[in-house]
Design a protein around this motif. Structure first.
Motif, PDB file in Angstrom:
ATOM      1  N   ASN A   1       0.832  -1.199   0.000  1.00  0.00           N
ATOM      2  CA  ASN A   1       0.000   0.000   0.000  1.00  0.00           C
ATOM      3  C   ASN A   1       0.869   1.253   0.000  1.00  0.00           C
ATOM      4  OD1 ASN A   1      -2.081  -1.805   0.184  1.00  0.00           O
ATOM      5  ND2 ASN A   1      -2.843  -1.087   2.150  1.00  0.00           N
ATOM      6  N   GLN A   2       0.405   2.280  -0.680  1.00  0.00           N
ATOM      7  CA  GLN A   2       1.116   3.560  -0.728  1.00  0.00           C
ATOM      8  C   GLN A   2       0.117   4.697  -0.521  1.00  0.00           C
ATOM      9  OE1 GLN A   2       4.139   3.804  -4.045  1.00  0.00           O
ATOM     10  NE2 GLN A   2       3.254   1.831  -4.623  1.00  0.00           N
ATOM     11  N   THR A   3       0.524   5.702   0.229  1.00  0.00           N
ATOM     12  CA  THR A   3      -0.325   6.866   0.468  1.00  0.00           C
ATOM     13  C   THR A   3       0.198   8.027  -0.356  1.00  0.00           C
ATOM     14  OG1 THR A   3      -0.797   6.115   2.717  1.00  0.00           O
ATOM     15  CG2 THR A   3      -1.280   8.419   2.202  1.00  0.00           C
ATOM     16  N   ILE A   4      -0.617   8.503  -1.290  1.00  0.00           N
ATOM     17  CA  ILE A   4      -0.189   9.553  -2.209  1.00  0.00           C
ATOM     18  C   ILE A   4      -1.213  10.675  -2.220  1.00  0.00           C
ATOM     19  CG2 ILE A   4       1.067   7.885  -3.636  1.00  0.00           C
ATOM     20  CD1 ILE A   4      -1.257   8.187  -5.679  1.00  0.00           C
ATOM     21  N   TYR A   5      -0.969  11.643  -3.092  1.00  0.00           N
ATOM     22  CA  TYR A   5      -1.775  12.853  -3.187  1.00  0.00           C
ATOM     23  C   TYR A   5      -2.581  12.829  -4.481  1.00  0.00           C
ATOM     24  CZ  TYR A   5      -2.622  17.899  -3.693  1.00  0.00           C
ATOM     25  OH  TYR A   5      -3.183  19.128  -3.866  1.00  0.00           O
ATOM     26  N   PHE A   6      -3.890  13.179  -4.391  1.00  0.00           N
ATOM     27  CA  PHE A   6      -4.744  13.277  -5.571  1.00  0.00           C
ATOM     28  C   PHE A   6      -5.781  14.366  -5.321  1.00  0.00           C
ATOM     29  CE2 PHE A   6      -8.769  11.756  -7.680  1.00  0.00           C
ATOM     30  CZ  PHE A   6      -8.426  12.176  -8.950  1.00  0.00           C
TER      31      PHE A   6
ATOM     32  N   ASN B   1      -7.380  18.614  -6.903  1.00  0.00           N
ATOM     33  CA  ASN B   1      -7.563  19.573  -7.992  1.00  0.00           C
ATOM     34  C   ASN B   1      -6.613  20.755  -7.897  1.00  0.00           C
ATOM     35  OD1 ASN B   1      -9.035  20.670  -5.676  1.00  0.00           O
ATOM     36  ND2 ASN B   1      -9.744  22.244  -7.090  1.00  0.00           N
ATOM     37  N   THR B   2      -5.550  20.639  -7.114  1.00  0.00           N
ATOM     38  CA  THR B   2      -4.592  21.723  -6.979  1.00  0.00           C
ATOM     39  C   THR B   2      -3.231  21.145  -6.644  1.00  0.00           C
ATOM     40  OG1 THR B   2      -3.971  23.625  -5.613  1.00  0.00           O
ATOM     41  CG2 THR B   2      -5.379  21.983  -4.602  1.00  0.00           C
ATOM     42  N   GLN B   3      -2.180  21.902  -6.891  1.00  0.00           N
ATOM     43  CA  GLN B   3      -0.839  21.435  -6.557  1.00  0.00           C
ATOM     44  C   GLN B   3      -0.527  21.593  -5.074  1.00  0.00           C
ATOM     45  OE1 GLN B   3       0.600  23.634 -10.486  1.00  0.00           O
ATOM     46  NE2 GLN B   3       2.262  23.192  -9.100  1.00  0.00           N
ATOM     47  N   THR B   4      -1.313  22.397  -4.351  1.00  0.00           N
ATOM     48  CA  THR B   4      -0.899  22.784  -3.002  1.00  0.00           C
ATOM     49  C   THR B   4      -1.810  22.327  -1.875  1.00  0.00           C
ATOM     50  OG1 THR B   4      -2.006  24.922  -3.290  1.00  0.00           O
ATOM     51  CG2 THR B   4       0.341  24.798  -3.838  1.00  0.00           C
ATOM     52  N   SER B   5      -3.002  21.816  -2.162  1.00  0.00           N
ATOM     53  CA  SER B   5      -3.856  21.315  -1.090  1.00  0.00           C
ATOM     54  C   SER B   5      -4.850  20.317  -1.665  1.00  0.00           C
ATOM     55  CB  SER B   5      -4.619  22.457  -0.398  1.00  0.00           C
ATOM     56  OG  SER B   5      -5.494  23.084  -1.321  1.00  0.00           O
ATOM     57  N   GLY B   6      -5.368  19.417  -0.818  1.00  0.00           N
ATOM     58  CA  GLY B   6      -6.340  18.458  -1.328  1.00  0.00           C
ATOM     59  C   GLY B   6      -6.332  17.167  -0.559  1.00  0.00           C
ATOM     60  N   ASP B   7      -6.664  16.076  -1.206  1.00  0.00           N
ATOM     61  CA  ASP B   7      -6.879  14.788  -0.566  1.00  0.00           C
ATOM     62  C   ASP B   7      -5.686  13.856  -0.710  1.00  0.00           C
ATOM     63  OD1 ASP B   7      -9.350  15.538   0.234  1.00  0.00           O
ATOM     64  OD2 ASP B   7     -10.440  14.013  -0.892  1.00  0.00           O
ATOM     65  N   THR B   8      -5.583  12.915   0.223  1.00  0.00           N
ATOM     66  CA  THR B   8      -4.657  11.804   0.074  1.00  0.00           C
ATOM     67  C   THR B   8      -5.460  10.543  -0.184  1.00  0.00           C
ATOM     68  OG1 THR B   8      -4.640  11.346   2.450  1.00  0.00           O
ATOM     69  CG2 THR B   8      -2.949  12.855   1.600  1.00  0.00           C
ATOM     70  N   ILE B   9      -4.863   9.591  -0.888  1.00  0.00           N
ATOM     71  CA  ILE B   9      -5.516   8.317  -1.170  1.00  0.00           C
ATOM     72  C   ILE B   9      -4.547   7.186  -0.842  1.00  0.00           C
ATOM     73  CG2 ILE B   9      -7.060   9.229  -2.935  1.00  0.00           C
ATOM     74  CD1 ILE B   9      -5.126   8.200  -5.070  1.00  0.00           C
ATOM     75  N   THR B  10      -5.088   6.038  -0.500  1.00  0.00           N
ATOM     76  CA  THR B  10      -4.277   4.853  -0.231  1.00  0.00           C
ATOM     77  C   THR B  10      -4.407   3.901  -1.405  1.00  0.00           C
ATOM     78  OG1 THR B  10      -4.556   5.064   2.151  1.00  0.00           O
ATOM     79  CG2 THR B  10      -3.870   2.918   1.312  1.00  0.00           C
ATOM     80  N   VAL B  11      -3.290   3.676  -2.084  1.00  0.00           N
ATOM     81  CA  VAL B  11      -3.239   2.844  -3.277  1.00  0.00           C
ATOM     82  C   VAL B  11      -2.848   1.429  -2.872  1.00  0.00           C
ATOM     83  CG1 VAL B  11      -2.146   2.561  -5.525  1.00  0.00           C
ATOM     84  CG2 VAL B  11      -2.579   4.857  -4.624  1.00  0.00           C
ATOM     85  N   THR B  12      -3.551   0.428  -3.392  1.00  0.00           N
ATOM     86  CA  THR B  12      -3.296  -0.970  -3.052  1.00  0.00           C
ATOM     87  C   THR B  12      -2.848  -1.741  -4.289  1.00  0.00           C
ATOM     88  OG1 THR B  12      -5.528  -1.801  -3.520  1.00  0.00           O
ATOM     89  CG2 THR B  12      -5.154  -0.758  -1.347  1.00  0.00           C
ATOM     90  N   SER B  13      -2.720  -3.047  -4.159  1.00  0.00           N
ATOM     91  CA  SER B  13      -2.300  -3.888  -5.279  1.00  0.00           C
ATOM     92  C   SER B  13      -3.451  -4.208  -6.229  1.00  0.00           C
ATOM     93  CB  SER B  13      -1.681  -5.189  -4.761  1.00  0.00           C
ATOM     94  OG  SER B  13      -2.580  -5.868  -3.912  1.00  0.00           O
ATOM     95  N   ASP B  14      -4.653  -3.662  -5.959  1.00  0.00           N
ATOM     96  CA  ASP B  14      -5.796  -3.787  -6.865  1.00  0.00           C
ATOM     97  C   ASP B  14      -6.056  -2.444  -7.543  1.00  0.00           C
ATOM     98  OD1 ASP B  14      -6.557  -6.507  -6.241  1.00  0.00           O
ATOM     99  OD2 ASP B  14      -7.364  -5.760  -4.343  1.00  0.00           O
ATOM    100  N   TRP B  15      -6.504  -2.485  -8.788  1.00  0.00           N
ATOM    101  CA  TRP B  15      -6.929  -1.263  -9.461  1.00  0.00           C
ATOM    102  C   TRP B  15      -8.144  -0.695  -8.744  1.00  0.00           C
ATOM    103  CZ3 TRP B  15      -4.298   1.592 -12.669  1.00  0.00           C
ATOM    104  CH2 TRP B  15      -3.362   1.021 -13.543  1.00  0.00           C
TER     105      TRP B  15
END
Length: 214
Positions: free
Chosen positions: A133-138, A140-154
């Motif tokens: 699992n990886q926690t990344i940024y997604f 609508n802006t370069q400077t603030s917003g949400d984080t998401i947890t990416v897994t081994s499934d699409w």
């Protein structure tokens, strides 16, 4: 009765994104953890436009590869792995903050800007390329917003907002006390931006202009 004057997509019984021709109903299969579960349902939805002009070609110059502060410029490798449509057209995205902690000054991501206003919904398919699992940024802006947890499934991640700027951004943005990983190695596919308060089914848009599903 229903009508649709263009091709559109659905999730088929194998769990893959599939194009359906104009005028043909779409039976969409539900997915949990990347696996088909339960019975399909008809997709009935309004006309929408994908404002991202290169929804699968992240190597195109429309997608800015940013490195700011301590962050390295994001690295994009096209056609690296099997995507949710079952072909080898998923893109590998590698990002590195090099230890940068400041939330907005240190960035390693890609982003696409588009012209719009009002309510917005952005979405993208993401999968871990490391098996962990990886926690990344997604957002609508370069400077603030949400984080998401990416897994081994699409998974298809979605983010809704109602104010400018109008950007689809994904990668790493200063760790903010450790909530975001310092490095990322992920697979991405099918970016979408719609001028509406909720997202609809994926609209392929690789022609250099916004694409509309009737």
């Amino acid at each position: 009765d229903f009508s649709r004057g263009s091709a559109a997509t659905r999730i088929n019984s194998q769990g893959l994104i599939e194009a359906v021709v104009s005028g043909q109903s779409r039976l969409d299969y539900p997915l949990i953890d990347g696996k088909v579960v339960g019975c399909p349902h008809h997709i009935l939805e309004p006309a929408r436009t994908n404002l991202v002009t290169y929804s699968e070609d992240f190597s195109n110059a429309a997608w800015v590869k940013l490195g700011a502060g301590t962050g390295s410029a994001a690295i994009v490798t096209s056609d690296y792995a099997i995507s949710p449509d079952g072909t080898q057209n998923a893109t590998r995205l590698q990002c590195d903050l090099n230890g940068g902690l400041t939330s907005s000054a240190n960035q390693s991501l890609i982003y696409d800007s588009y012209t719009s206003s009002g309510n917005q919904s952005i979405s993208i398919y993401v999968k871990s390329n490391t098996g962990s699992n990886q926690t990344i940024y997604f957002a609508n802006t370069q400077t603030s917003g949400d984080t998401i947890t990416v897994t081994s499934d699409w998974q298809r991640f979605e983010f809704s907002h109602s104010t400018a700027p109008y950007i689809v951004a994904i990668g790493l943005r200063g760790r903010s006390g450790g909530s975001i990983d310092d490095t990322a190695d992920i697979l991405i596919y099918g970016a979408q931006a719609e001028q509406a308060s909720y997202p609809t089914s994926y609209i392929k848009s690789n022609s250099g202009s916004a694409t509309t599903r009737s």
